[in-house]
Design a protein around this motif. Structure first.
Motif, PDB file in Angstrom:
ATOM      1  N   SER A  61     -31.907 -13.311  33.021  1.00  8.29           N
ATOM      2  CA  SER A  61     -31.608 -14.744  32.960  1.00  8.29           C
ATOM      3  C   SER A  61     -32.868 -15.542  33.263  1.00  8.29           C
ATOM      4  O   SER A  61     -33.584 -15.250  34.216  1.00  8.29           O
ATOM      5  N   GLY A  62     -33.150 -16.513  32.400  1.00  4.40           N
ATOM      6  CA  GLY A  62     -34.289 -17.392  32.635  1.00  4.40           C
ATOM      7  C   GLY A  62     -35.641 -16.723  32.467  1.00  4.40           C
ATOM      8  O   GLY A  62     -36.660 -17.265  32.872  1.00  4.40           O
ATOM      9  N   LEU A  63     -35.640 -15.530  31.846  1.00  5.69           N
ATOM     10  CA  LEU A  63     -36.895 -14.788  31.765  1.00  5.69           C
ATOM     11  C   LEU A  63     -37.902 -15.462  30.832  1.00  5.69           C
ATOM     12  O   LEU A  63     -39.085 -15.577  31.158  1.00  5.69           O
ATOM     13  N   ALA A  64     -37.424 -15.923  29.677  1.00  3.77           N
ATOM     14  CA  ALA A  64     -38.329 -16.575  28.721  1.00  3.77           C
ATOM     15  C   ALA A  64     -38.992 -17.800  29.353  1.00  3.77           C
ATOM     16  O   ALA A  64     -40.193 -18.018  29.189  1.00  3.77           O
ATOM     17  N   GLN A  65     -38.208 -18.572  30.128  1.00  8.00           N
ATOM     18  CA  GLN A  65     -38.794 -19.752  30.785  1.00  8.00           C
ATOM     19  C   GLN A  65     -39.849 -19.339  31.803  1.00  8.00           C
ATOM     20  O   GLN A  65     -40.885 -19.973  31.935  1.00  8.00           O
ATOM     21  N   ARG A  66     -39.571 -18.249  32.548  1.00 12.53           N
ATOM     22  CA  ARG A  66     -40.536 -17.798  33.555  1.00 12.53           C
ATOM     23  C   ARG A  66     -41.852 -17.420  32.889  1.00 12.53           C
ATOM     24  O   ARG A  66     -42.927 -17.756  33.369  1.00 12.53           O
ATOM     25  N   LEU A  67     -41.741 -16.692  31.759  1.00 13.60           N
ATOM     26  CA  LEU A  67     -42.959 -16.274  31.074  1.00 13.60           C
ATOM     27  C   LEU A  67     -43.679 -17.474  30.479  1.00 13.60           C
ATOM     28  O   LEU A  67     -44.904 -17.558  30.520  1.00 13.60           O
ATOM     29  N   ALA A  68     -42.896 -18.435  29.929  1.00 13.95           N
ATOM     30  CA  ALA A  68     -43.511 -19.641  29.360  1.00 13.95           C
ATOM     31  C   ALA A  68     -44.276 -20.401  30.439  1.00 13.95           C
ATOM     32  O   ALA A  68     -45.353 -20.943  30.187  1.00 13.95           O
ATOM     33  N   GLN A  69     -43.742 -20.408  31.668  1.00 12.94           N
ATOM     34  CA  GLN A  69     -44.419 -21.046  32.793  1.00 12.94           C
ATOM     35  C   GLN A  69     -45.814 -20.468  32.987  1.00 12.94           C
ATOM     36  O   GLN A  69     -46.711 -21.130  33.492  1.00 12.94           O
ATOM     37  N   LEU A  70     -45.980 -19.190  32.648  1.00 10.21           N
ATOM     38  CA  LEU A  70     -47.271 -18.519  32.806  1.00 10.21           C
ATOM     39  C   LEU A  70     -48.076 -18.551  31.510  1.00 10.21           C
ATOM     40  O   LEU A  70     -49.143 -17.955  31.418  1.00 10.21           O
ATOM     41  N   GLY A  71     -47.531 -19.249  30.491  1.00 10.08           N
ATOM     42  CA  GLY A  71     -48.222 -19.321  29.213  1.00 10.08           C
ATOM     43  C   GLY A  71     -48.118 -18.031  28.424  1.00 10.08           C
ATOM     44  O   GLY A  71     -48.974 -17.726  27.588  1.00 10.08           O
ATOM     45  N   LEU A  72     -47.070 -17.247  28.662  1.00 11.06           N
ATOM     46  CA  LEU A  72     -46.916 -15.961  27.971  1.00 11.06           C
ATOM     47  C   LEU A  72     -45.723 -16.004  27.022  1.00 11.06           C
ATOM     48  O   LEU A  72     -44.698 -16.600  27.337  1.00 11.06           O
TER      49      LEU A  72
END
Ligand code: ZN
Length: 269
Positions: free
Chosen positions: A97-108
């Motif tokens: 859950s929320g993994l894509a957002q977490r990675l986007a936060q890191l620019g990934l």
């Protein structure tokens, strides 16, 4: 008295810790924790949100019911209360859950990262078993079968005169993101952090099947572990207990050589 093994119940945003394992961070916490059957702990930063006592749920933060994921956590608590700690299937996992957002936060980008590294997405287990304490006297959480495997392995090593200790076991996706946030706050670039830490969601520690192993007197997670009698013993024996080294020298994932990092693999050994 027969005691059930301690369980950590995992939900998307909040963990349920059995009472008696967490340290108080103040007097108010200490009084509440002393009576806690369960402690609700926010995964992102470790904040204690509430305790469940014999008399009900006692909030430790204002506006508890506005916490993200609180409903799911209270449902899980209810289930535990009624099932009296009956373990779920050992392989039950949380949907990411929320993994894509977490990675986007890191620019990934998740797909690009997975393709570049060959690392698999590692789901979090729905519950974990207490596998003893780590080197720092913190509770060590692993999936039930891995916890048993680790305890057998550690005992067998001790009988051979080899002392092994655990440095780190299960870590949540949210905790892994916290590692990145702390390192970035110190000025490190994401690309540099990625040479040492897998991106949130891709560390084997999320699975509850991996742990970092050390030996007393040696620094944690250093390549010099390779020179120890403990490592030699692991190379000869870990496979019998179902554990294998995940990141040997020149592994295809671009991860540095980690002689301390072992994963329990069902069917291995
Ligand atoms: Zn590790």
């Amino acid at each position: 008295m027969h005691r059930r093994p301690a369980l950590l119940i995992n939900t998307a945003h909040i963990e349920l810790w059995p009472g008696g394992l967490l340290r108080a961070r103040g007097n108010a916490d200490a009084r509440a924790l002393a009576r806690a059957h369960w402690v609700l702990r926010r995964k992102r930063d470790g904040r204690y949100l509430a305790v469940a006592t014999a008399h009900g749920v006692l909030p430790l933060v204002p506006r508890l019911m506005r916490e993200p994921g609180i409903e799911a956590a209270l449902d899980a608590l209810e289930t535990q209360w009624h099932c009296r700690g009956r373990p779920e299937a050992d392989d039950a996992e949380l949907p990411p859950s929320g993994l894509a957002q977490r990675l986007a936060q890191l620019g990934l980008d998740a797909d690009a990262y997975a393709a570049d590294t060959g690392l698999a997405l590692e789901a979090e287990p729905a519950q974990l078993s207490l596998a003893g304490r780590d080197r720092y006297r913190r509770p060590l959480w692993l999936r039930r079968a891995a916890a048993r495997g680790w305890q057998r392995l550690q005992r067998a090593a001790a009988l051979d005169g080899v002392a092994l200790d655990a440095i780190s076991g299960y870590r949540s996706h949210a905790y892994q993101l916290g590692i990145f946030e702390r390192k970035r706050a110190r000025g490190l670039a994401v690309a540099d952090i990625l040479t040492v830490n897998a991106a949130p969601g891709y560390s084997e520690h999320h699975s509850g099947d991996a742990l970092d192993i050390g030996t007393p007197g040696e620094p944690p997670a250093e390549e010099s572990f390779e020179q120890t009698a403990a490592f030699a013993w692991l190379q000869d024996n870990a496979g019998r207990f179902g554990f294998a080294l995940s990141y040997p020298r020149d592994n295809p994932h671009g991860i540095v050589y980690e002689p301390w990092h072992w994963r329990w693999r069902p069917g291995a050994g």
